[in-house]
Write a protein that holds these residues in place. Structure first.
Motif, PDB file in Angstrom:
ATOM      1  N   ALA A   1     -23.155   7.577 -38.356  1.00  0.00           N
ATOM      2  CA  ALA A   1     -23.838   6.323 -38.032  1.00  0.00           C
ATOM      3  C   ALA A   1     -22.821   5.524 -37.211  1.00  0.00           C
ATOM      4  O   ALA A   1     -23.409   4.803 -36.318  1.00  0.00           O
ATOM      5  CB  ALA A   1     -24.070   5.688 -39.378  1.00  0.00           C
ATOM      6  N   ARG A   2     -21.665   5.584 -37.348  1.00  0.00           N
ATOM      7  CA  ARG A   2     -20.666   5.044 -36.390  1.00  0.00           C
ATOM      8  C   ARG A   2     -20.927   5.424 -34.970  1.00  0.00           C
ATOM      9  O   ARG A   2     -21.164   4.647 -34.087  1.00  0.00           O
ATOM     10  CB  ARG A   2     -19.326   4.806 -36.876  1.00  0.00           C
ATOM     11  N   LEU A   3     -20.772   6.686 -34.764  1.00  0.00           N
ATOM     12  CA  LEU A   3     -21.047   7.282 -33.623  1.00  0.00           C
ATOM     13  C   LEU A   3     -22.482   6.776 -33.016  1.00  0.00           C
ATOM     14  O   LEU A   3     -22.551   6.474 -31.710  1.00  0.00           O
ATOM     15  CB  LEU A   3     -21.079   8.604 -33.854  1.00  0.00           C
ATOM     16  N   ALA A   4     -23.405   6.844 -33.842  1.00  0.00           N
ATOM     17  CA  ALA A   4     -24.879   6.561 -33.319  1.00  0.00           C
ATOM     18  C   ALA A   4     -24.983   5.090 -32.728  1.00  0.00           C
ATOM     19  O   ALA A   4     -25.639   4.601 -31.759  1.00  0.00           O
ATOM     20  CB  ALA A   4     -25.866   6.792 -34.222  1.00  0.00           C
ATOM     21  N   ALA A   5     -24.183   4.331 -33.610  1.00  0.00           N
ATOM     22  CA  ALA A   5     -23.967   2.819 -33.209  1.00  0.00           C
ATOM     23  C   ALA A   5     -23.492   2.542 -31.959  1.00  0.00           C
ATOM     24  O   ALA A   5     -23.833   1.559 -31.169  1.00  0.00           O
ATOM     25  CB  ALA A   5     -23.650   2.011 -34.250  1.00  0.00           C
ATOM     26  N   GLY A   6     -22.410   3.637 -31.403  1.00  0.00           N
ATOM     27  CA  GLY A   6     -21.776   3.360 -30.220  1.00  0.00           C
ATOM     28  C   GLY A   6     -22.400   3.940 -29.015  1.00  0.00           C
ATOM     29  O   GLY A   6     -21.864   3.823 -27.951  1.00  0.00           O
ATOM     30  N   VAL A   7     -23.792   4.398 -29.078  1.00  0.00           N
ATOM     31  CA  VAL A   7     -24.492   5.098 -28.215  1.00  0.00           C
ATOM     32  C   VAL A   7     -25.195   3.873 -27.222  1.00  0.00           C
ATOM     33  O   VAL A   7     -25.833   3.198 -27.768  1.00  0.00           O
ATOM     34  CB  VAL A   7     -25.537   6.109 -28.563  1.00  0.00           C
ATOM     35  N   ARG A   8     -24.738   3.849 -26.124  1.00  0.00           N
ATOM     36  CA  ARG A   8     -25.347   2.844 -25.232  1.00  0.00           C
ATOM     37  C   ARG A   8     -26.777   3.478 -24.733  1.00  0.00           C
ATOM     38  O   ARG A   8     -27.055   4.387 -24.590  1.00  0.00           O
ATOM     39  CB  ARG A   8     -24.467   2.500 -24.004  1.00  0.00           C
ATOM     40  N   ASP A   9     -27.621   2.576 -24.572  1.00  0.00           N
ATOM     41  CA  ASP A   9     -29.177   2.626 -24.189  1.00  0.00           C
ATOM     42  C   ASP A   9     -28.891   3.441 -22.968  1.00  0.00           C
ATOM     43  O   ASP A   9     -29.856   4.471 -22.721  1.00  0.00           O
ATOM     44  CB  ASP A   9     -29.916   1.446 -24.016  1.00  0.00           C
ATOM     45  N   ASP A  10     -28.148   3.334 -21.929  1.00  0.00           N
ATOM     46  CA  ASP A  10     -28.070   4.197 -20.609  1.00  0.00           C
ATOM     47  C   ASP A  10     -27.394   5.385 -20.831  1.00  0.00           C
ATOM     48  O   ASP A  10     -27.376   6.265 -19.865  1.00  0.00           O
ATOM     49  CB  ASP A  10     -27.367   3.402 -19.610  1.00  0.00           C
ATOM     50  N   ARG A  11     -27.221   5.959 -22.058  1.00  0.00           N
ATOM     51  CA  ARG A  11     -26.709   7.293 -22.334  1.00  0.00           C
ATOM     52  C   ARG A  11     -27.664   7.994 -22.932  1.00  0.00           C
ATOM     53  O   ARG A  11     -27.608   9.157 -23.262  1.00  0.00           O
ATOM     54  CB  ARG A  11     -25.325   7.224 -23.473  1.00  0.00           C
ATOM     55  N   LEU A  12     -28.907   7.314 -23.187  1.00  0.00           N
ATOM     56  CA  LEU A  12     -30.051   8.117 -24.318  1.00  0.00           C
ATOM     57  C   LEU A  12     -30.636   9.381 -23.509  1.00  0.00           C
ATOM     58  O   LEU A  12     -30.918  10.444 -24.137  1.00  0.00           O
ATOM     59  CB  LEU A  12     -31.161   7.396 -24.466  1.00  0.00           C
ATOM     60  N   ALA A  13     -30.552   9.635 -22.117  1.00  0.00           N
ATOM     61  CA  ALA A  13     -30.858  10.446 -21.176  1.00  0.00           C
ATOM     62  C   ALA A  13     -29.815  11.517 -21.037  1.00  0.00           C
ATOM     63  O   ALA A  13     -30.284  12.693 -20.229  1.00  0.00           O
ATOM     64  CB  ALA A  13     -31.970  10.060 -20.071  1.00  0.00           C
ATOM     65  N   ASP A  14     -28.588  11.285 -21.424  1.00  0.00           N
ATOM     66  CA  ASP A  14     -27.594  12.154 -20.914  1.00  0.00           C
ATOM     67  C   ASP A  14     -27.699  13.682 -21.760  1.00  0.00           C
ATOM     68  O   ASP A  14     -28.184  13.878 -22.663  1.00  0.00           O
ATOM     69  CB  ASP A  14     -26.196  11.516 -21.086  1.00  0.00           C
TER      70      ASP A  14
END
Length: 212
Positions: free
Chosen positions: A31-44
């Motif tokens: 959950a902590r890792l998911a919270a650290g995902v920026r929106d601009d990384r979703l397509a990476d």
């Protein structure tokens, strides 16, 4: 199966490595890792070639729901359907994923969750094997998510040991012909346990994202 580092043998002969492990520490890490995902990384891209970050997050959400319901023996669409080949996130994923991860951990704290048979991904299996699969998914996909998004990753030590035991037993099972997720990537025997676990999952522990 041959010897593994730790584990509890079920009546199927599968060494799960779980021994009523509490999933809470590992679900909080994910959950902590998911919270650290920026929106601009979703397509990476991710170490899973077929998954972008958004697909990996969707897969984590789906597996948390499926294995939560498997623990509850609440069998139905969430446990009967094989994993979506192209999972994706919904608009409320930032709230949904930590919630279902918490529910997953809570469901496996119930003693009844560990007994009898259950189902996940459309497959009937002993409950202790189901939770071993869930723990392994959380550990390996936690690493996938961390590497894809440039975050540090320290899995729960007990979950990591269980994941390694589960994957090593699968890799050494002559009826399987190798690892669960793909050909095992050779890793030096004195490498850190996380690297050895990732190699057993069919991933290269040196994989890095194309950007930081």
């Amino acid at each position: 199966m041959t010897h593994t580092d730790t584990g509890t043998s079920t009546d199927t002969g599968t060494d799960t490595g779980t021994a009523t492990l509490d999933l809470g520490a590992q679900t909080r890490t994910v959950a902590r890792l998911a919270a650290g995902v920026r929106d601009d990384r979703l397509a990476d891209g991710t170490p899973c070639p077929a998954y972008a970050v958004r697909n990996l997050l969707g897969h984590l959400t789906g597996l948390a729901v499926a294995f939560r319901d498997a623990a509850r023996k609440d069998l139905g669409p969430t446990t009967d359907t094989p994993p979506d080949t192209t999972p994706d996130i919904g608009p409320g994923w930032r709230e949904e994923l930590p919630r279902v991860l918490d529910e997953l951990a809570a469901a496996w704290r119930e003693p009844a969750a560990w007994s009898g048979m259950t189902r996940a991904g459309g497959v009937d299996l002993p409950a202790e094997v189901a939770v071993a699969v869930a723990v392994d998914e959380l550990v390996v996909h936690g690493w996938d998510l961390a590497r894809a998004t440039g975050q540090d990753y320290t899995p729960d030590p007990a979950a990591l040991r269980a994941s390694h035991a589960f994957l090593r037993a699968a890799a050494e099972d002559p009826t399987r012909g190798g690892g669960i997720f793909g050909p095992v990537v050779p890793v030096p025997p004195d490498a850190p346990l996380l690297d050895r676990t990732i190699g057993l999952s069919g991933r290269d522990p040196s994989w890095t994202a194309g950007r930081v």
